[in-house]
Design an enzyme around this catalytic site. Structure first.
Site, short mmCIF file in Angstrom:
data_model
loop_
_atom_site.label_atom_id
_atom_site.label_comp_id
_atom_site.label_asym_id
_atom_site.label_seq_id
_atom_site.Cartn_x
_atom_site.Cartn_y
_atom_site.Cartn_z
N SER A 102 1.73 -7.69 -0.79
CA SER A 102 2.58 -8.52 0.07
C SER A 102 2.10 -9.96 0.17
O SER A 102 2.86 -10.85 0.55
CB SER A 102 2.69 -7.91 1.46
OG SER A 102 1.46 -7.97 2.14
N THR A 159 1.44 -4.31 4.28
CA THR A 159 1.26 -4.61 5.70
C THR A 159 0.62 -5.98 5.94
O THR A 159 0.71 -6.52 7.03
CB THR A 159 0.38 -3.54 6.37
OG1 THR A 159 -0.88 -3.48 5.67
CG2 THR A 159 1.05 -2.20 6.34
N ASP A 160 -0.03 -6.54 4.89
CA ASP A 160 -0.78 -7.78 5.11
C ASP A 160 0.10 -8.93 5.60
O ASP A 160 -0.36 -9.78 6.37
CB ASP A 160 -1.50 -8.21 3.82
CG ASP A 160 -2.65 -7.28 3.45
OD1 ASP A 160 -2.99 -6.40 4.27
OD2 ASP A 160 -3.20 -7.44 2.35
N THR A 205 0.82 -1.22 0.00
CA THR A 205 0.00 0.00 0.00
C THR A 205 0.85 1.27 0.00
O THR A 205 0.49 2.26 -0.63
CB THR A 205 -0.94 -0.02 1.23
OG1 THR A 205 -1.84 -1.11 1.07
CG2 THR A 205 -1.72 1.27 1.37
N1 ASP Z 1 -3.20 -3.90 2.25
C1 ASP Z 1 -1.88 -4.14 1.98
C2 ASP Z 1 -0.91 -3.11 2.54
O1 ASP Z 1 -1.21 -2.55 3.54
C3 ASP Z 1 -1.51 -4.57 0.65
C4 ASP Z 1 -0.32 -5.44 0.80
O2 ASP Z 1 -0.14 -6.03 1.88
O3 ASP Z 1 0.47 -5.47 -0.12
O4 ASP Z 1 0.13 -2.84 2.04
#
Ligand code: ASP
Length: 332
Positions: free
Chosen positions: A61, A93-94, A18
């Site tokens: 991720s 973050t995932d 993100t």
């Molecule tokens: N929602 C995710 C993020 O916070 C997308 C990911 O993990 O790539 O980055």
């Protein structure tokens, strides 16, 4: 203020997520920005450190795997060998909690290695990526963060890789370390490390992609069929995400014991905090029963971290005794 040449040298590796995402209104954001794009958004940090950006990938991720993180670990070690005083990794973050712990297991460095990301993408008001990246660089440049092992910096908090987890789908305060809380924080231009882990995460040699380790969650009422389905083919190892302090329905004890006779089966908790018990509950399916039948307690590790540790140990060819000892150490 230190002269430019005296400032710590920090390498920022970007993986996507993100923090790097953009897109036209209404059609959703996708990874676009690389490390240098992200650094261009925080020019003030040039007064703190000499920062170099390296773009590794532009992915969500959830696409990352063991081999990607092993390659990243090699690049981090090479950057430090080449003179970097600290390293920052930006990613989604995932799965940040997994990458951070895998790096912690693969690297043996005193130099700070900091993983960060963003909950709000750069198109949103109040996007947190630049603030998180700036805080992560400050931590990576801080002598106070040396020797901590890999940490995650999100929302101005510093979390140990072994404990950090994403616990909310959208808040900027999504990350926490349920069992111990943050090690420290960033305030104004200072990095405060208030707690240091009692011991470092063990380092495990990378010997190539590890064999498959299954994670089986326990659910209300039990689902013995899920266990049968998952173990129809031989498995190298399993992590049981048990209820409470490490408990499963009595109907699952026998099949788990049979599996534990041929492959390591680790008993973790789904609670998100605390450690697994080993001498409290005496009923069938309680932790005393399961540990007595050969399951290995995950201790302080949650099921996802336990899966990573077990995977790397199996990949490195560890024996049953070495696996038990590694889990005991991870909880000491
Ligand atoms: N929602 C995710 C993020 O916070 C997308 C990911 O993990 O790539 O980055």
């Amino acid at each position: 203020m230190p002269s430019a040449a005296q400032r710590p040298r920090i390498t920022v590796f970007s993986l996507g997520g993100t923090i790097s995402m953009e897109g036209p209104a209404g059609s959703g954001v996708v990874p676009k920005l690389d490390a240098n794009d992200l650094l261009a958004g925080i020019p003030q940090l040039a007064a703190v450190a000499q920062v170099t950006g390296e773009s590794v990938s532009k992915a969500a991720s959830v696409e990352l795997g063991f081999a990607d993180v092993a390659t990243l670990a090699e690049r981090i070690a090479a950057a430090v060998a080449g003179g970097a005083d600290g390293v920052v990794v930006t990613q989604g973050t995932d799965t940040l909690e997994e990458t951070a712990y895998l790096l912690d297991l693969l690297l043996d460095l005193d130099e700070p290695v900091v993983v960060t990301g963003a909950m709000r993408d750069p198109t949103k008001p109040g996007a947190d990526g630049p603030a998180n990246l700036a805080a992560a660089i400050r931590v990576a440049a801080s002598p106070a963060a040396r020797g901590l092992g890999v940490v995650a910096v999100m929302n101005d908090e510093v979390h140990a890789a072994r404990f950090v987890a994403k616990r909310h789908t959208h808040k900027t305060s999504a990350f926490g370390s349920g069992t111990i809380g943050p090690l420290g924080w960033v305030i104004e231009d200072r990095v405060r490390i208030a707690l240091r882990p009692a011991q470092r995460t063990p380092t495990i040699a990378w010997k190539g992609p590890p064999p498959r380790v299954i994670l089986l969650p326990m659910v209300f009422g039990g689902d013995a069929q899920a266990l049968r389905d998952l173990t129809r083919e031989p498995v190298a190892g399993m992590v049981v995400e048990a209820v409470g302090g490490g408990h499963v329905p009595s109907a699952m004890v026998e099949p788990l014991a049979q599996l534990a006779a041929t492959a390591p089966v680790v008993l973790a908790s789904r609670t998100g905090g605390g450690e697994t018990l080993d001498k409290t509950y005496g009923y069938a399916g309680g932790e005393i029963d399961l540990l007595g039948r050969g399951l290995i307690g995950a201790g302080l590790l949650d099921a996802r971290k336990a899966r990573l540790l077990l995977s790397l140990l199996l990949g490195a060819g560890a024996t049953r005794e070495e696996i038990s000892a590694a889990f005991a150490r991870a909880s000491a």
